[in-house]
Design an enzyme around this catalytic site. Structure first.
Site, PDB file in Angstrom:
ATOM      1  N   PHE A  19       0.843  -1.192   0.000  1.00  0.00           N
ATOM      2  CA  PHE A  19       0.000   0.000   0.000  1.00  0.00           C
ATOM      3  C   PHE A  19       0.875   1.238   0.000  1.00  0.00           C
ATOM      4  CE2 PHE A  19       0.865  -1.087   4.382  1.00  0.00           C
ATOM      5  CZ  PHE A  19       1.145   0.124   4.990  1.00  0.00           C
ATOM      6  N   CYS A  20       0.271   2.358  -0.430  1.00  0.00           N
ATOM      7  CA  CYS A  20       0.939   3.657  -0.415  1.00  0.00           C
ATOM      8  C   CYS A  20      -0.145   4.721  -0.276  1.00  0.00           C
ATOM      9  CB  CYS A  20       1.794   3.872  -1.657  1.00  0.00           C
ATOM     10  SG  CYS A  20       0.881   3.742  -3.206  1.00  0.00           S
ATOM     11  N   THR A  21       0.210   5.978  -0.405  1.00  0.00           N
ATOM     12  CA  THR A  21      -0.732   7.059  -0.116  1.00  0.00           C
ATOM     13  C   THR A  21      -1.958   7.030  -1.022  1.00  0.00           C
ATOM     14  OG1 THR A  21       1.120   8.421   0.600  1.00  0.00           O
ATOM     15  CG2 THR A  21      -0.968   9.552   0.185  1.00  0.00           C
TER      16      THR A  21
ATOM     17  N   ILE B 261      -4.111   4.457   0.640  1.00  0.00           N
ATOM     18  CA  ILE B 261      -4.563   4.760   1.988  1.00  0.00           C
ATOM     19  C   ILE B 261      -5.712   5.771   1.965  1.00  0.00           C
ATOM     20  CG2 ILE B 261      -3.862   5.691   4.229  1.00  0.00           C
ATOM     21  CD1 ILE B 261      -0.928   4.930   3.318  1.00  0.00           C
TER      22      ILE B 261
END
Length: 248
Positions: free
Chosen positions: A178-180, A207
């Site tokens: 996952f990332c922003t 996210i």
């Protein structure tokens, strides 16, 4: 008055990125839109803010082709709101990459399997899953998912070295990342599949979409999510967290 905020990206081959930059500069200036958009031969990435009518008009423009570019038909797009003080400049930048990785990977074809926010918790409950936070270390300090591995990155370009050095024996495991907003996972998953990893999953919309769609009572997220604009950090419901840890 609250502005409408659009976080957007798409990997798309652009033959004339300088012309696309000029188009965006003129369109945003005319519509009274502020924020930052990166334009490169591999696509676009940015966060912009303006009146709801202006943002909707610009998004509609992106989804229509021009003589200089194809339509951004698969635009990854997330909306939120912010006060005018959080966006007071316009920067349209020409870059080599829309997210710096330092290695050529094709993020337009073979990618990890998308996992919708409402299905993410079930994936994390799988004991076979190895959960990776692909963001930089200072971002992780604001918040992360329970049980996530922090690669200790100072820049995203170091992710490939972490994979090579630390995950060589994990190619048969389920890898969830996952990332922003999702963009780093596009390149990270493409790289891992090229490197021989067999089961790679990524949080669709990142996210930010998880915080927008998953109720806080059901959340596996802890803390706030750092964002690269003047809002600094967001919490569930994409509320702005101030420097004292309070939410708007």
């Amino acid at each position: 008055m609250m502005n409408k905020v659009a976080a957007l990206y798409q990997f798309l081959r652009l033959e004339q990125p300088a012309a696309v930059r000029a188009e965006f500069q003129a369109a945003c200036a005319a519509l009274g839109i502020f924020g930052t958009i990166l334009v490169s031969p591999e696509g676009i990435n940015g966060t912009i803010a303006g009146s709801p009518q202006a943002i909707d008009a610009f998004v509609a423009r992106l989804r229509a082709p021009t003589a200089e570019r194809p339509a951004f038909e698969r635009l990854e797009l997330k909306f939120s709101t912010a006060g005018a003080a959080h966006f007071d400049r316009l920067k349209i930048k020409l870059k080599r990459e829309i997210i710096t990785f330092g290695r050529s990977v094709d993020a337009t074809t073979r990618l990890g399997q998308y996992v919708a926010p409402d299905e993410w918790n079930a994936l994390l409950d799988d004991p076979e899953v190895l959960l990776l936070d692909t963001r930089n270390g200072f971002e992780v300090e604001f918040g992360t998912f329970e049980g996530a591995i922090d690669p200790g990155l100072t820049s995203f370009s170091g992710f490939k070295d972490f994979v090579t050095a630390r995950l060589a024996d994990a190619k048969h495991r389920k890898i969830a990342m996952f990332c922003t907003g999702g963009i780093r996972c596009e390149k990270a998953s493409a790289f891992m599949l090229e490197a021989g990893f067999e089961r790679v999953f990524q949080l669709q919309g990142g996210i930010l979409r998880y915080l927008e769609e998953v109720p806080q009572a059901q959340s596996k997220w802890r803390g706030a999510c750092f964002v690269f604009d003047q809002r600094v950090a967001l919490e569930h419901g994409l509320r702005i967290r101030d420097s004292f840890g309070r939410s708007d």
